[in-house]
Design a protein around this motif. Structure first.
Motif, PDB file in Angstrom:
ATOM      1  N   ASN A  28      -0.223   5.857  -1.291  1.00 29.39           N
ATOM      2  CA  ASN A  28      -1.223   5.170  -0.486  1.00 29.39           C
ATOM      3  C   ASN A  28      -2.288   4.666  -1.452  1.00 29.39           C
ATOM      4  N   MET A  29      -2.180   3.401  -1.826  1.00 27.34           N
ATOM      5  CA  MET A  29      -3.052   2.830  -2.841  1.00 27.34           C
ATOM      6  C   MET A  29      -4.517   2.836  -2.431  1.00 27.34           C
TER       7      MET A  29
ATOM      8  N   ARG B 290       0.035   8.018  -7.176  1.00 30.32           N
ATOM      9  CA  ARG B 290      -0.098   9.256  -6.400  1.00 30.32           C
ATOM     10  C   ARG B 290      -1.117  10.200  -7.037  1.00 30.32           C
ATOM     11  N   PHE B 291      -1.054  10.335  -8.352  1.00 32.50           N
ATOM     12  CA  PHE B 291      -2.001  11.215  -9.039  1.00 32.50           C
ATOM     13  C   PHE B 291      -3.436  10.723  -8.843  1.00 32.50           C
ATOM     14  N   VAL B 292      -3.618   9.402  -8.803  1.00 34.83           N
ATOM     15  CA  VAL B 292      -4.941   8.835  -8.559  1.00 34.83           C
ATOM     16  C   VAL B 292      -5.375   9.099  -7.117  1.00 34.83           C
TER      17      VAL B 292
ATOM     18  N   ALA C  54      -2.583  -4.636  -2.181  1.00 37.90           N
ATOM     19  CA  ALA C  54      -2.506  -3.495  -1.268  1.00 37.90           C
ATOM     20  C   ALA C  54      -3.818  -3.302  -0.528  1.00 37.90           C
ATOM     21  N   GLU C  55      -4.927  -3.464  -1.225  1.00 41.79           N
ATOM     22  CA  GLU C  55      -6.235  -3.305  -0.595  1.00 41.79           C
ATOM     23  C   GLU C  55      -6.498  -4.379   0.451  1.00 41.79           C
ATOM     24  N   ASP C  56      -5.897  -5.553   0.276  1.00 46.38           N
ATOM     25  CA  ASP C  56      -6.107  -6.654   1.214  1.00 46.38           C
ATOM     26  C   ASP C  56      -5.165  -6.623   2.409  1.00 46.38           C
TER      27      ASP C  56
ATOM     28  N   ASN D 236       0.804  -1.211   0.000  1.00 43.17           N
ATOM     29  CA  ASN D 236       0.000   0.000   0.000  1.00 43.17           C
ATOM     30  C   ASN D 236       0.842   1.268   0.000  1.00 43.17           C
ATOM     31  N   TYR D 237       2.034   1.208   0.583  1.00 42.90           N
ATOM     32  CA  TYR D 237       2.804   2.427   0.833  1.00 42.90           C
ATOM     33  C   TYR D 237       4.165   2.485   0.135  1.00 42.90           C
ATOM     34  N   SER D 238       4.764   1.360  -0.197  1.00 48.04           N
ATOM     35  CA  SER D 238       6.168   1.341  -0.612  1.00 48.04           C
ATOM     36  C   SER D 238       6.314   1.509  -2.125  1.00 48.04           C
ATOM     37  N   SER D 239       6.589   2.734  -2.548  1.00 45.20           N
ATOM     38  CA  SER D 239       6.715   3.022  -3.983  1.00 45.20           C
ATOM     39  C   SER D 239       7.931   2.341  -4.594  1.00 45.20           C
TER      40      SER D 239
END
Length: 221
Positions: free
Chosen positions: A117-118, A173-175, A205-207, A9-12
């Motif tokens: 943050n997905m 990020r843009f999303v 990421a959502e899970d 979810n966080y690690s680009s």
């Protein structure tokens, strides 16, 4: 091969390393660690041989250890051939390499203002001027790549490659922060977001159960 990554979810940077491994076509084992909280510091102290730099992503291939997303992609390119990542045309490849290098080393204001943050969506974030400059520069790069070399498909240089791997977290990020972009950029972002690998990452990421509170609230500006 084994790829150690952080929270999806966080690690680009983990996303870049993971996409690079997927693009290689080689099989690899994926190991995910929670990069937030007290347990992260414990993991780093206890795993010096596995995570020599104390950061993610890290690729292990036998006795070879690579601990930077760009280095991981270049290493894999050496194994499977650079054409899997980079355009064949010299001019296009030169631009793609420059864009990847700039993404790797720049856009600090965007990174700080809009952390990946997905799962979240934020409206009305007031962006500092430095962040706006970063966004304009990114859109300029996308526009030039698409105009000059994007005729072969929906990605920056036509087909999916290194530049798309490195700008994929920017798309997220843009999303997340609902950054307004021109039509050509919307089309490009849609192509990246709907890519099967990106959708697989987004679903994972959502899970995820891990929550890092510092990234759950849009930063004040």
């Amino acid at each position: 091969m084994k790829l150690i990554i952080g929270n999806k979810n966080y690690s680009s940077w983990s996303l870049r390393g993971w996409l690079a491994c997927k693009q290689s076509g080689l099989s690899f084992e994926e190991l995910t660690v929670n990069i937030g909280g007290e347990e992260w510091e414990t993991v780093k102290r206890q795993s010096g041989e596995i995570m020599p730099a104390g950061k993610v992503p890290i690729l292990w291939d036998g006795e070879t250890v690579i601990w930077d997303s760009l280095a991981i992609m270049e290493y894999l390119g050496d194994k499977v051939g650079r054409d899997r990542y980079w355009p064949k045309d010299d001019a296009a490849r030169g631009m793609a390499r420059s864009m990847v290098a700039e993404m790797h080393s720049s856009f600090l204001s965007l990174r700080r203002t809009c952390p990946m943050n997905m799962r979240s969506r934020h409206d009305g974030l007031q962006l500092p001027d430095e962040c706006k400059v970063d966004i304009v520069r990114i859109l300029q790069l996308w526009a030039e790549a698409r105009a000059r070399f994007g005729q072969g498909g929906p990605f920056l240089f036509g087909t999916f490659g290194a530049a798309d791997i490195f700008f994929a977290p920017v798309v997220s990020r843009f999303v997340t922060y609902r950054i307004g972009v021109p039509g050509f950029a919307e089309a490009y972002m849609q192509a990246v977001w709907e890519h099967e690998w990106m959708q697989s990452w987004v679903s994972a990421a959502e899970d995820e159960q891990w929550v890092l509170e510092q990234y759950e609230v849009a930063p004040a500006t």
